[in-house]
Design a protein around this motif. Structure first.
Motif, PDB file in Angstrom:
ATOM      1  N   TRP A 168       0.823  -1.199   0.000  1.00 34.90           N
ATOM      2  CA  TRP A 168       0.000   0.000   0.000  1.00 34.90           C
ATOM      3  C   TRP A 168       0.862   1.257   0.000  1.00 34.90           C
ATOM      4  N   ASP A 169       2.106   1.192   0.486  1.00 36.53           N
ATOM      5  CA  ASP A 169       2.997   2.354   0.402  1.00 36.53           C
ATOM      6  C   ASP A 169       3.288   2.704  -1.056  1.00 36.53           C
ATOM      7  N   GLY A 183       0.301   4.293  -2.480  1.00 36.96           N
ATOM      8  CA  GLY A 183       0.208   5.672  -2.049  1.00 36.96           C
ATOM      9  C   GLY A 183       1.146   6.583  -2.819  1.00 36.96           C
ATOM     10  N   THR A 234      -3.854  12.097   3.084  1.00 37.79           N
ATOM     11  CA  THR A 234      -3.625  11.916   4.517  1.00 37.79           C
ATOM     12  C   THR A 234      -3.863  10.468   4.892  1.00 37.79           C
ATOM     13  N   THR A 235      -3.030   9.968   5.792  1.00 40.06           N
ATOM     14  CA  THR A 235      -3.179   8.609   6.275  1.00 40.06           C
ATOM     15  C   THR A 235      -2.870   8.578   7.758  1.00 40.06           C
ATOM     16  N   ARG A 276       7.158   8.015   4.840  1.00 38.42           N
ATOM     17  CA  ARG A 276       5.886   8.176   4.132  1.00 38.42           C
ATOM     18  C   ARG A 276       5.645   9.623   3.732  1.00 38.42           C
ATOM     19  N   MET A 312       2.788  11.782   1.502  1.00 39.31           N
ATOM     20  CA  MET A 312       1.660  11.560   2.392  1.00 39.31           C
ATOM     21  C   MET A 312       1.742  12.488   3.610  1.00 39.31           C
ATOM     22  N   VAL A 361       0.986  12.153   7.440  1.00 33.00           N
ATOM     23  CA  VAL A 361       0.861  10.999   8.328  1.00 33.00           C
ATOM     24  C   VAL A 361       0.462  11.463   9.717  1.00 33.00           C
ATOM     25  N   LEU A 409      -8.740  14.167   9.996  1.00 28.31           N
ATOM     26  CA  LEU A 409      -9.190  13.462   8.795  1.00 28.31           C
ATOM     27  C   LEU A 409     -10.512  14.038   8.299  1.00 28.31           C
ATOM     28  N   VAL A 454      -8.246  10.667   1.800  1.00 25.50           N
ATOM     29  CA  VAL A 454      -7.753   9.973   2.989  1.00 25.50           C
ATOM     30  C   VAL A 454      -7.623   8.496   2.646  1.00 25.50           C
ATOM     31  N   CYS A 455      -6.481   7.904   2.948  1.00 27.46           N
ATOM     32  CA  CYS A 455      -6.242   6.484   2.677  1.00 27.46           C
ATOM     33  C   CYS A 455      -5.971   5.775   4.000  1.00 27.46           C
ATOM     34  N   LEU A 456      -6.718   4.712   4.274  1.00 26.05           N
ATOM     35  CA  LEU A 456      -6.622   4.003   5.548  1.00 26.05           C
ATOM     36  C   LEU A 456      -6.520   2.504   5.323  1.00 26.05           C
TER      37      LEU A 456
END
Length: 311
Positions: free
Chosen positions: A127-128, A131, A143-144, A162, A167, A169, A181, A191-193
């Motif tokens: 997932w990095d 992103g 934003t994560t 990150r 990103m 963080v 968030l 926003v990625c979670l």
């Protein structure tokens, strides 16, 4: 003793980022496979838990089949780490050529309409890298949230890493992550979670591969609070250097019911979408921790050391 272990852990990660990124890519891939196979042969706690998790995903697999699947899973897991150690020195072209995603129109359509987007992912593939690809492809920051790690210096390393990929963080604890968030989403942001493992012990119960598990309700709550689109995302590796992904259709907020009921329905829909990606490529699901409630009950631990989870 814990202080010594913390310093050793931090030093090992620092060595990875300083050394592995200098290796030619084929050499880094070989190193990852060697480390993965060594960890797999040790049959430590992480590998055994990985096999227990895979047994839910592939219930008809034989013990031999599960062992082979866990070996492939450890190789996929180390591919994640080798890529992550090298990502800071990858060119923008290398990142953009390293990922292919179907369904990105779900993201771009929502952003173009001025809506925020909550992209929720399981621990599939890298997932990095996804992103970094999003930051490069869309040319927008996102934003994560990151789990706080010990020692604090290691958490700081991951934040810096990150942030270097584009990103913002936020720490999972010790701050006001939810409020920040929500503000980003109301401003039309992304926003990625990572959302397949509950870190609070108070998550939403879902049916996951036929058994009860708990997953975080945050993605569904954010969508309800802000009007943002809630989009499940699944990733996978294949034999090529390219990682492939899919953005699933938006999960709608139910028209009836209170907030807990709506959150439960939406989180179950997320779990169902995650399950499709995991079932298709279980070896790329890097879940070395307990997830199902049956495994969270007190039980004797294997005596061998654990492989670490992904932050």
């Amino acid at each position: 003793m814990s202080g010594v272990q913390d310093r050793l852990t931090d030093s090992l990660y620092g060595l990875g980022w300083s050394t592995v990124k200098k290796l030619p890519e084929p050499a880094a891939a070989r190193l990852g496979r060697t480390i993965a196979d060594t960890a797999w042969k040790r049959r430590g706690k992480g590998v055994l838990q990985l096999e227990r998790n895979y047994a839910r995903v592939v219930p008809d697999a034989s013990p031999e089949g599960l062992a082979e699947l866990s070996r492939a899973g450890m190789r996929s897991y180390l591919r994640y780490w080798m890529e992550s150690f090298r990502l800071p020195v990858w060119s923008e072209e290398r990142i953009r050529n390293g990922v292919e995603v179907k369904g990105m129109h779900h993201v771009t359509d929502a952003l173009a309409a001025g809506k925020g987007v909550v992209a929720a992912l399981p621990h599939l593939a890298n997932w990095d890298l996804a992103g970094a690809w999003v930051a490069s492809e869309l040319k927008i920051p996102f934003t994560t949230v990151a789990e706080r790690l010990k020692p604090e210096t290691l958490f700081d390393r991951f934040v810096a890493y990150r942030e270097g990929l584009g990103m913002e963080v936020l720490p999972h604890t010790g701050g006001t992550a939810f409020g920040t968030l929500a503000r980003r989403l109301r401003d039309g942001g992304l926003v990625c979670l990572v959302a397949d493992r509950d870190l609070s012990a108070s998550g939403v119960e879902v049916d996951f591969f036929g058994e009860t598990a708990r997953m975080p309700g945050g993605p569904a709550l954010l969508a309800q609070h802000t009007g943002a689109a809630l989009l499940p995302v699944t990733l996978r590796y294949d034999d090529s250097p390219v990682m492939r992904g899919r953005v699933h259709p938006p999960i709608a907020v139910p028209e009836s019911g209170g907030r807990p009921e709506k959150t439960s329905v939406m989180t179950q829909a997320l779990a169902d979408a995650f399950a499709t990606g995991i079932a298709d490529h279980p070896e790329d699901w890097h879940m070395l921790q307990r997830l199902w409630t049956a495994d969270l009950e007190p039980r004797p631990e294997p005596s061998s050391e654990a492989e670490g989870g992904r932050p």
